[in-house]
Design a protein around this motif. Structure first.
Motif, PDB file in Angstrom:
ATOM      1  N   ASN A 182       1.937 -22.517 -21.505  1.00  0.00           N
ATOM      2  CA  ASN A 182       3.153 -23.288 -21.281  1.00  0.00           C
ATOM      3  C   ASN A 182       4.253 -22.759 -22.183  1.00  0.00           C
ATOM      4  O   ASN A 182       4.093 -22.727 -23.405  1.00  0.00           O
ATOM      5  N   VAL A 183       5.351 -22.335 -21.593  1.00  0.00           N
ATOM      6  CA  VAL A 183       6.473 -21.777 -22.348  1.00  0.00           C
ATOM      7  C   VAL A 183       7.491 -22.882 -22.596  1.00  0.00           C
ATOM      8  O   VAL A 183       8.008 -23.486 -21.648  1.00  0.00           O
ATOM      9  N   GLU A 184       7.763 -23.162 -23.864  1.00  0.00           N
ATOM     10  CA  GLU A 184       8.673 -24.245 -24.237  1.00  0.00           C
ATOM     11  C   GLU A 184      10.095 -23.711 -24.411  1.00  0.00           C
ATOM     12  O   GLU A 184      10.340 -22.504 -24.491  1.00  0.00           O
ATOM     13  N   TYR A 185      11.042 -24.637 -24.487  1.00  0.00           N
ATOM     14  CA  TYR A 185      12.425 -24.274 -24.789  1.00  0.00           C
ATOM     15  C   TYR A 185      12.524 -23.730 -26.211  1.00  0.00           C
ATOM     16  O   TYR A 185      11.792 -24.165 -27.103  1.00  0.00           O
ATOM     17  N   PRO A 186      13.452 -22.794 -26.475  1.00  0.00           N
ATOM     18  CA  PRO A 186      13.671 -22.331 -27.850  1.00  0.00           C
ATOM     19  C   PRO A 186      14.371 -23.408 -28.681  1.00  0.00           C
ATOM     20  O   PRO A 186      15.046 -24.279 -28.125  1.00  0.00           O
ATOM     21  N   ASN A 187      14.210 -23.319 -30.025  1.00  0.00           N
ATOM     22  CA  ASN A 187      14.935 -24.242 -30.901  1.00  0.00           C
ATOM     23  C   ASN A 187      16.360 -23.731 -31.111  1.00  0.00           C
ATOM     24  O   ASN A 187      16.757 -22.701 -30.545  1.00  0.00           O
ATOM     25  N   LEU A 188      17.143 -24.434 -31.940  1.00  0.00           N
ATOM     26  CA  LEU A 188      18.554 -24.092 -32.120  1.00  0.00           C
ATOM     27  C   LEU A 188      18.734 -22.685 -32.656  1.00  0.00           C
ATOM     28  O   LEU A 188      19.564 -21.904 -32.136  1.00  0.00           O
ATOM     29  N   GLU A 189      17.978 -22.323 -33.708  1.00  0.00           N
ATOM     30  CA  GLU A 189      18.118 -20.991 -34.307  1.00  0.00           C
ATOM     31  C   GLU A 189      17.772 -19.904 -33.302  1.00  0.00           C
ATOM     32  O   GLU A 189      18.446 -18.866 -33.219  1.00  0.00           O
ATOM     33  N   GLU A 190      16.703 -20.131 -32.538  1.00  0.00           N
ATOM     34  CA  GLU A 190      16.287 -19.145 -31.541  1.00  0.00           C
ATOM     35  C   GLU A 190      17.324 -19.030 -30.416  1.00  0.00           C
ATOM     36  O   GLU A 190      17.600 -17.933 -29.913  1.00  0.00           O
ATOM     37  N   GLU A 191      17.901 -20.159 -30.032  1.00  0.00           N
ATOM     38  CA  GLU A 191      18.917 -20.146 -28.979  1.00  0.00           C
ATOM     39  C   GLU A 191      20.134 -19.329 -29.418  1.00  0.00           C
ATOM     40  O   GLU A 191      20.697 -18.538 -28.633  1.00  0.00           O
ATOM     41  N   ILE A 192      20.547 -19.507 -30.665  1.00  0.00           N
ATOM     42  CA  ILE A 192      21.679 -18.741 -31.204  1.00  0.00           C
ATOM     43  C   ILE A 192      21.357 -17.249 -31.198  1.00  0.00           C
ATOM     44  O   ILE A 192      22.194 -16.418 -30.827  1.00  0.00           O
ATOM     45  N   GLU A 193      20.128 -16.900 -31.604  1.00  0.00           N
ATOM     46  CA  GLU A 193      19.715 -15.498 -31.633  1.00  0.00           C
ATOM     47  C   GLU A 193      19.691 -14.895 -30.228  1.00  0.00           C
ATOM     48  O   GLU A 193      20.106 -13.742 -30.018  1.00  0.00           O
ATOM     49  N   ILE A 194      19.256 -15.672 -29.251  1.00  0.00           N
ATOM     50  CA  ILE A 194      19.228 -15.200 -27.861  1.00  0.00           C
ATOM     51  C   ILE A 194      20.641 -14.885 -27.378  1.00  0.00           C
ATOM     52  O   ILE A 194      20.901 -13.832 -26.775  1.00  0.00           O
ATOM     53  N   ILE A 195      21.566 -15.791 -27.659  1.00  0.00           N
ATOM     54  CA  ILE A 195      22.956 -15.595 -27.232  1.00  0.00           C
ATOM     55  C   ILE A 195      23.565 -14.382 -27.930  1.00  0.00           C
ATOM     56  O   ILE A 195      24.268 -13.564 -27.319  1.00  0.00           O
ATOM     57  N   ALA A 196      23.303 -14.249 -29.245  1.00  0.00           N
ATOM     58  CA  ALA A 196      23.860 -13.133 -30.016  1.00  0.00           C
ATOM     59  C   ALA A 196      23.335 -11.799 -29.501  1.00  0.00           C
ATOM     60  O   ALA A 196      24.089 -10.825 -29.362  1.00  0.00           O
ATOM     61  N   ARG A 197      22.043 -11.735 -29.192  1.00  0.00           N
ATOM     62  CA  ARG A 197      21.464 -10.481 -28.675  1.00  0.00           C
ATOM     63  C   ARG A 197      22.051 -10.135 -27.315  1.00  0.00           C
ATOM     64  O   ARG A 197      22.300  -8.969 -27.014  1.00  0.00           O
ATOM     65  N   GLU A 198      22.234 -11.149 -26.473  1.00  0.00           N
ATOM     66  CA  GLU A 198      22.799 -10.894 -25.150  1.00  0.00           C
ATOM     67  C   GLU A 198      24.242 -10.399 -25.275  1.00  0.00           C
ATOM     68  O   GLU A 198      24.671  -9.509 -24.519  1.00  0.00           O
ATOM     69  N   HIS A 199      24.965 -10.931 -26.232  1.00  0.00           N
ATOM     70  CA  HIS A 199      26.347 -10.506 -26.469  1.00  0.00           C
ATOM     71  C   HIS A 199      26.396  -9.045 -26.918  1.00  0.00           C
ATOM     72  O   HIS A 199      27.269  -8.277 -26.489  1.00  0.00           O
TER      73      HIS A 199
END
Length: 340
Positions: free
Chosen positions: A197-214
């Motif tokens: 089961n794949v869960e949602y990322p936490n706040l820090e992980e979400e920020i890192e995902i957005i930064a990497r995509e940018h």
């Protein structure tokens, strides 16, 4: 078990000195290869360390994996990247309601020049097969796939065709959307070694995902991954896993966990002996990727939930109360004395 030598050597060690041991199986090459895969995947995937470890464990245990999660939590991209980190053939099939068994297995075509039928292999003839939205195909197509997963061969027109090793199926499904889906029967779910089961990322992980995509701009995520392990190396490591030691008291520990699922008042259906074997194989592979040639109770506990959560059925009353199979499995593990 004594992994360090004579008893007096143990007594001479300080309490703060970590336990050391010498493996009877040389796992150095295996560990180095697994670490490289982890590092490659971490270039793109943020977090999800547990899922990555379970995917690698399943690969070494010759098992298949069902990955469940809402859209957009990197189920498909993780499977793609894992295949990209290995020098193996990779195939992908998008399951749809009109998909037929021949669309995945292959079909016989009449050759006019030879005046005979020729078998054209389908996309299932690969090393790592990604099935997107497995619950969207009808039952007969699902059944055709599960036969290949179990037998690692197909029979067409009386001729057997073996699949090359290694062969692994990574299937994804969305637990939320129900329209236009065909629920997998429990007997077919049992063919998967793990359900992750794949869960949602936490706040820090979400920020890192957005930064990497940018930062990615026009570069493709897959291009960041290099391949390290070959087919020969993978099959070699799979053979090494078979030699990992499991003490008799740990075999009993596995059996006690399974028996407790059958006697649990919160479960309508418990786990079968196939689940016992799955825990055994998975715990040996998990020990190996962590650099040990022997299984510990912690290895068994680590793989118990992904092995069992799709093999048991919670009673309707408890399900309505919000109780999950994962919670019940953890309760069972807590009630059983850990062997030492």
């Amino acid at each position: 078990m004594d992994f360090t030598g004579e008893t007096n050597e143990h007594e001479a060690q300080s309490e703060n000195t970590p336990l050391s041991f010498t493996n009877r199986i040389d796992l150095t090459e295996l560990q180095d290869g697994i670490q490289k895969i982890r590092e490659e995947l971490s270039k793109v995937i943020v977090g999800q360390k547990g899922m990555i470890d379970m995917l690698i464990t399943a690969l070494l245990a010759k098992g298949h994996v069902l990955i469940e999660g809402v859209p957009g939590v990197a189920k498909t991209i993780t499977a793609k990247l894992l295949a990209k980190s290995l020098t193996v053939d990779f195939g992908r099939i998008q399951f749809t309601p009109d998909l037929m068994p021949s669309d995945i297995l292959g079909t016989s075509i009449f050759d006019m020049k030879k005046s005979e039928f020729e078998f054209r292999k389908g996309p299932v003839f690969t090393n790592m097969l990604l099935i997107d939205e497995i619950n969207r195909a009808p039952a007969k197509t699902q059944a055709a796939l599960f036969e290949v997963m179990e037998e690692r061969q197909i029979t067409m027109d009386g001729t057997k065709y073996n699949l090359d090793a290694p062969f692994m199926v990574l299937a994804t499904q969305n637990p939320i959307e129900q329209e236009g889906t065909y629920r997998l029967p429990e007997a077919q779910l049992d063919r998967f070694l793990f359900k992750i089961n794949v869960e949602y990322p936490n706040l820090e992980e979400e920020i890192e995902i957005i930064a990497r995509e940018h930062d990615l701009k026009d570069e493709k995520k897959v291009d960041k991954i290099s391949a390290f392990l070959s087919q020969t190396q993978i099959t070699k490591y799979q053979a090494l896993v078979n030699d990992v030691v499991v003490e008799p008291h740990l075999l009993k520990y596995i059996a006690e966990i399974i028996i407790n699922t059958r006697n649990n008042q919160f479960l309508y259906m418990g786990a079968s002996p196939r689940a016992s074997i799955a825990i055994l194989k998975a715990s040996k592979a998990y020990a190996a990727i962590n650099g040990r040639d022997f299984v510990t109770p912690e290895d068994i506990k680590s793989v118990a939930v992904p092995v069992l959560q799709h093999r048991i059925i919670v009673t309707p009353e408890r399900e309505m109360e919000g109780m999950t199979s994962k919670q019940i499995i953890n309760q069972i593990i807590q009630t059983i004395e850990i062997p030492r």
